[in-house]
Design an enzyme around this catalytic site. Sequence first.
Site, mmCIF file in Angstrom:
data_model
loop_
_atom_site.group_PDB
_atom_site.id
_atom_site.type_symbol
_atom_site.label_atom_id
_atom_site.label_comp_id
_atom_site.label_asym_id
_atom_site.label_seq_id
_atom_site.Cartn_x
_atom_site.Cartn_y
_atom_site.Cartn_z
ATOM 1 C CE LYS A 11 -20.144 -5.147 -49.452
ATOM 2 N NZ LYS A 11 -19.837 -4.163 -50.528
ATOM 3 C CE1 TYR A 51 -16.673 -7.421 -53.389
ATOM 4 C CE2 TYR A 51 -15.449 -7.391 -51.340
ATOM 5 C CZ TYR A 51 -16.626 -7.214 -52.035
ATOM 6 O OH TYR A 51 -17.773 -6.815 -51.368
ATOM 7 C CD GLU A 128 -19.854 -14.210 -54.433
ATOM 8 O OE1 GLU A 128 -19.322 -13.453 -55.256
ATOM 9 O OE2 GLU A 128 -20.987 -13.990 -53.950
HETATM 10 P P1 DAT Z 1 -21.702 -4.655 -56.052
HETATM 11 O O1 DAT Z 1 -21.264 -4.718 -54.610
HETATM 12 O O2 DAT Z 1 -22.909 -3.771 -56.230
HETATM 13 O O3 DAT Z 1 -21.854 -5.997 -56.694
HETATM 14 P P2 DAT Z 1 -19.189 -4.429 -57.508
HETATM 15 O O4 DAT Z 1 -19.163 -5.918 -57.538
HETATM 16 O O5 DAT Z 1 -19.005 -3.691 -58.793
HETATM 17 O O6 DAT Z 1 -20.545 -3.876 -56.844
HETATM 18 O O7 DAT Z 1 -18.076 -3.890 -56.491
HETATM 19 C C1 DAT Z 1 -17.848 -4.565 -55.269
HETATM 20 C C2 DAT Z 1 -17.613 -3.536 -54.192
HETATM 21 O O8 DAT Z 1 -16.462 -2.769 -54.494
HETATM 22 C C3 DAT Z 1 -18.737 -2.502 -54.038
HETATM 23 O O9 DAT Z 1 -19.802 -2.988 -53.263
HETATM 24 C C4 DAT Z 1 -18.015 -1.381 -53.374
HETATM 25 C C5 DAT Z 1 -16.650 -1.438 -54.045
HETATM 26 N N1 DAT Z 1 -16.612 -0.523 -55.207
HETATM 27 C C6 DAT Z 1 -17.139 -0.745 -56.434
HETATM 28 N N2 DAT Z 1 -16.964 0.298 -57.252
HETATM 29 C C7 DAT Z 1 -16.286 1.220 -56.518
HETATM 30 C C8 DAT Z 1 -15.784 2.536 -56.772
HETATM 31 N N3 DAT Z 1 -15.913 3.122 -57.966
HETATM 32 N N4 DAT Z 1 -15.158 3.186 -55.751
HETATM 33 C C9 DAT Z 1 -14.991 2.608 -54.553
HETATM 34 N N5 DAT Z 1 -15.431 1.375 -54.238
HETATM 35 C C10 DAT Z 1 -16.065 0.687 -55.205
#
Ligand code: DAT
Length: 150
Positions: A11, A51, A128
Amino acid sequence: EQVEETYIMIKPDGVQRGLVGEVISRFEKKGFKLTGLKLFHCPKDLAEEHYKDLKSKSFFPKLIDYITSGPVVCMGWEGIGVVASARKLIGATNPLQAEPGTIRGDLAVQTGRNVVHGSDSPENGKREIGKLSGSRKENYVNGHQFKHPG
Ligand code: DAT
Ligand code: MG
Protein backbone atom coordinates in the site's frame (compact mmCIF):
# COMPACT_ATOMS: atom_id res chain seq x y z
CA GLU A 1 -2.28 -29.02 -0.89
CA GLN A 2 -3.15 -26.88 -3.84
CA VAL A 3 -0.99 -24.59 -5.98
CA GLU A 4 -2.78 -21.23 -5.90
CA GLU A 5 -2.13 -17.62 -6.76
CA THR A 6 -2.75 -14.62 -4.55
CA TYR A 7 -2.75 -10.89 -5.05
CA ILE A 8 -0.41 -8.99 -2.75
CA MET A 9 -0.33 -5.21 -2.81
CA ILE A 10 2.13 -2.98 -0.98
CA LYS A 11 0.00 0.00 0.00
CA PRO A 12 1.09 3.66 -0.39
CA ASP A 13 2.52 3.83 3.16
CA GLY A 14 4.70 0.79 2.51
CA VAL A 15 6.02 2.23 -0.75
CA GLN A 16 6.57 5.67 0.79
CA ARG A 17 8.39 4.22 3.82
CA GLY A 18 10.76 2.19 1.64
CA LEU A 19 9.42 -1.22 2.67
CA VAL A 20 9.02 -2.71 -0.84
CA GLY A 21 12.21 -4.79 -0.64
CA GLU A 22 11.44 -5.95 2.90
CA VAL A 23 7.94 -7.17 1.96
CA ILE A 24 9.06 -8.88 -1.26
CA SER A 25 11.93 -10.51 0.62
CA ARG A 26 9.59 -12.18 3.10
CA PHE A 27 7.57 -13.82 0.32
CA GLU A 28 10.71 -14.88 -1.54
CA LYS A 29 12.30 -16.37 1.58
CA LYS A 30 9.13 -18.32 2.38
CA GLY A 31 9.50 -19.98 -1.04
CA PHE A 32 6.72 -18.49 -3.13
CA LYS A 33 7.09 -17.53 -6.79
CA LEU A 34 6.60 -13.99 -8.05
CA THR A 35 4.32 -14.17 -11.10
CA GLY A 36 3.84 -10.46 -11.82
CA LEU A 37 4.73 -7.04 -10.49
CA LYS A 38 4.02 -3.42 -11.27
CA LEU A 39 4.12 0.01 -9.70
CA PHE A 40 0.68 1.52 -10.10
CA HIS A 41 -1.25 4.59 -8.99
CA CYS A 42 -4.71 3.14 -8.39
CA PRO A 43 -7.60 5.32 -9.63
CA LYS A 44 -10.57 5.91 -7.32
CA ASP A 45 -13.05 3.73 -9.22
CA LEU A 46 -10.72 0.71 -9.18
CA ALA A 47 -9.98 1.22 -5.45
CA GLU A 48 -13.74 1.25 -4.77
CA GLU A 49 -14.15 -1.94 -6.81
CA HIS A 50 -11.23 -3.60 -4.99
CA TYR A 51 -12.77 -2.85 -1.56
CA LYS A 52 -16.44 -3.12 -2.64
CA ASP A 53 -17.31 -5.51 0.23
CA LEU A 54 -16.47 -2.70 2.70
CA LYS A 55 -18.58 -0.03 0.99
CA SER A 56 -21.04 0.27 3.93
CA LYS A 57 -18.30 0.77 6.55
CA SER A 58 -17.78 4.20 8.13
CA PHE A 59 -14.04 4.07 7.33
CA PHE A 60 -14.62 3.37 3.60
CA PRO A 61 -14.01 6.97 2.33
CA LYS A 62 -10.78 7.20 4.35
CA LEU A 63 -9.68 3.79 3.08
CA ILE A 64 -10.19 4.89 -0.54
CA ASP A 65 -8.36 8.20 0.06
CA TYR A 66 -5.43 6.30 1.58
CA ILE A 67 -5.15 3.63 -1.10
CA THR A 68 -5.26 6.23 -3.89
CA SER A 69 -2.86 8.64 -2.12
CA GLY A 70 0.28 7.38 -3.86
CA PRO A 71 1.68 4.49 -5.88
CA VAL A 72 1.15 0.89 -4.78
CA VAL A 73 3.12 -2.21 -5.78
CA CYS A 74 0.82 -4.87 -7.30
CA MET A 75 2.09 -8.44 -7.25
CA GLY A 76 0.98 -11.96 -8.04
CA TRP A 77 2.52 -14.73 -5.90
CA GLU A 78 2.10 -18.43 -6.59
CA GLY A 79 2.63 -21.54 -4.50
CA ILE A 80 1.10 -24.30 -2.40
CA GLY A 81 -1.47 -22.80 -0.04
CA VAL A 82 -0.21 -19.30 -0.81
CA VAL A 83 -3.52 -17.55 -0.09
CA ALA A 84 -3.75 -18.58 3.58
CA SER A 85 0.03 -18.59 4.06
CA ALA A 86 0.32 -15.00 2.78
CA ARG A 87 -2.37 -13.92 5.26
CA LYS A 88 -0.24 -15.50 8.03
CA LEU A 89 2.91 -13.75 6.83
CA ILE A 90 0.98 -10.44 6.71
CA GLY A 91 -0.66 -10.78 10.14
CA ALA A 92 -3.86 -9.40 11.67
CA THR A 93 -5.63 -6.39 10.14
CA ASN A 94 -4.88 -4.26 13.23
CA PRO A 95 -1.08 -4.12 13.47
CA LEU A 96 -1.28 -3.81 17.27
CA GLN A 97 -2.91 -7.25 17.31
CA ALA A 98 -0.61 -8.73 14.66
CA GLU A 99 1.99 -11.13 16.06
CA PRO A 100 5.67 -10.14 16.04
CA GLY A 101 7.28 -11.89 13.08
CA THR A 102 4.45 -10.89 10.75
CA ILE A 103 4.76 -7.96 8.33
CA ARG A 104 2.14 -5.86 10.12
CA GLY A 105 3.33 -7.01 13.55
CA ASP A 106 6.89 -5.93 12.81
CA LEU A 107 6.37 -2.87 10.61
CA ALA A 108 3.12 -1.07 11.46
CA VAL A 109 0.99 0.36 14.29
CA GLN A 110 -2.26 1.56 12.68
CA THR A 111 -5.10 -0.35 10.94
CA GLY A 112 -5.39 2.54 8.49
CA ARG A 113 -1.67 2.27 7.60
CA ASN A 114 -1.10 -1.46 7.61
CA VAL A 115 1.42 -1.66 4.75
CA VAL A 116 0.10 -4.57 2.73
CA HIS A 117 -2.99 -6.25 1.26
CA GLY A 118 -3.42 -9.98 0.68
CA SER A 119 -6.39 -11.75 -0.94
CA ASP A 120 -8.68 -13.60 1.47
CA SER A 121 -9.60 -16.50 -0.87
CA PRO A 122 -8.30 -18.15 -4.06
CA GLU A 123 -11.37 -16.76 -5.91
CA ASN A 124 -10.59 -13.21 -4.77
CA GLY A 125 -6.92 -13.81 -5.62
CA LYS A 126 -7.90 -14.51 -9.23
CA ARG A 127 -10.36 -11.63 -9.35
CA GLU A 128 -7.94 -9.10 -7.86
CA ILE A 129 -5.02 -10.13 -10.09
CA GLY A 130 -7.32 -9.89 -13.10
CA LYS A 131 -8.54 -6.43 -12.14
CA LEU A 132 -5.35 -4.80 -10.97
CA SER A 133 -2.53 -6.51 -12.80
CA GLY A 134 -4.10 -7.20 -16.15
CA SER A 135 -4.69 -10.64 -17.56
CA ARG A 136 -3.61 -13.47 -15.26
CA LYS A 137 -1.35 -15.03 -17.90
CA GLU A 138 0.54 -11.82 -18.54
CA ASN A 139 3.26 -10.54 -16.29
CA TYR A 140 4.23 -6.92 -16.02
CA VAL A 141 7.19 -4.76 -15.16
CA ASN A 142 6.30 -1.12 -15.75
CA GLY A 143 3.76 -2.21 -18.33
CA HIS A 144 6.18 -4.43 -20.29
CA GLN A 145 5.27 -8.08 -20.44
CA PHE A 146 7.88 -10.62 -19.44
CA LYS A 147 7.95 -14.39 -19.17
CA HIS A 148 8.86 -15.84 -15.80
CA PRO A 149 11.79 -18.25 -16.17
CA GLY A 150 9.88 -21.36 -15.04
P1 DAT B 1 -7.46 -7.16 5.65
O1 DAT B 1 -6.69 -6.05 4.97
O2 DAT B 1 -6.70 -7.71 6.84
O3 DAT B 1 -7.95 -8.22 4.72
P2 DAT B 1 -10.19 -6.15 5.69
O4 DAT B 1 -10.36 -6.80 4.36
O5 DAT B 1 -11.20 -6.44 6.75
O6 DAT B 1 -8.75 -6.47 6.32
O7 DAT B 1 -10.14 -4.56 5.51
C1 DAT B 1 -9.44 -4.00 4.41
C2 DAT B 1 -8.72 -2.77 4.89
O8 DAT B 1 -9.64 -1.81 5.37
C3 DAT B 1 -7.76 -3.01 6.07
O9 DAT B 1 -6.52 -3.51 5.65
C4 DAT B 1 -7.65 -1.64 6.64
C5 DAT B 1 -9.07 -1.10 6.46
N1 DAT B 1 -9.87 -1.34 7.67
C6 DAT B 1 -10.44 -2.51 8.05
N2 DAT B 1 -11.07 -2.40 9.23
C7 DAT B 1 -10.90 -1.11 9.61
C8 DAT B 1 -11.31 -0.34 10.74
N3 DAT B 1 -12.05 -0.86 11.72
N4 DAT B 1 -10.92 0.97 10.79
C9 DAT B 1 -10.19 1.52 9.81
N5 DAT B 1 -9.78 0.86 8.71
C10 DAT B 1 -10.13 -0.44 8.61
MG1 MG C 1 -9.37 -8.12 3.17
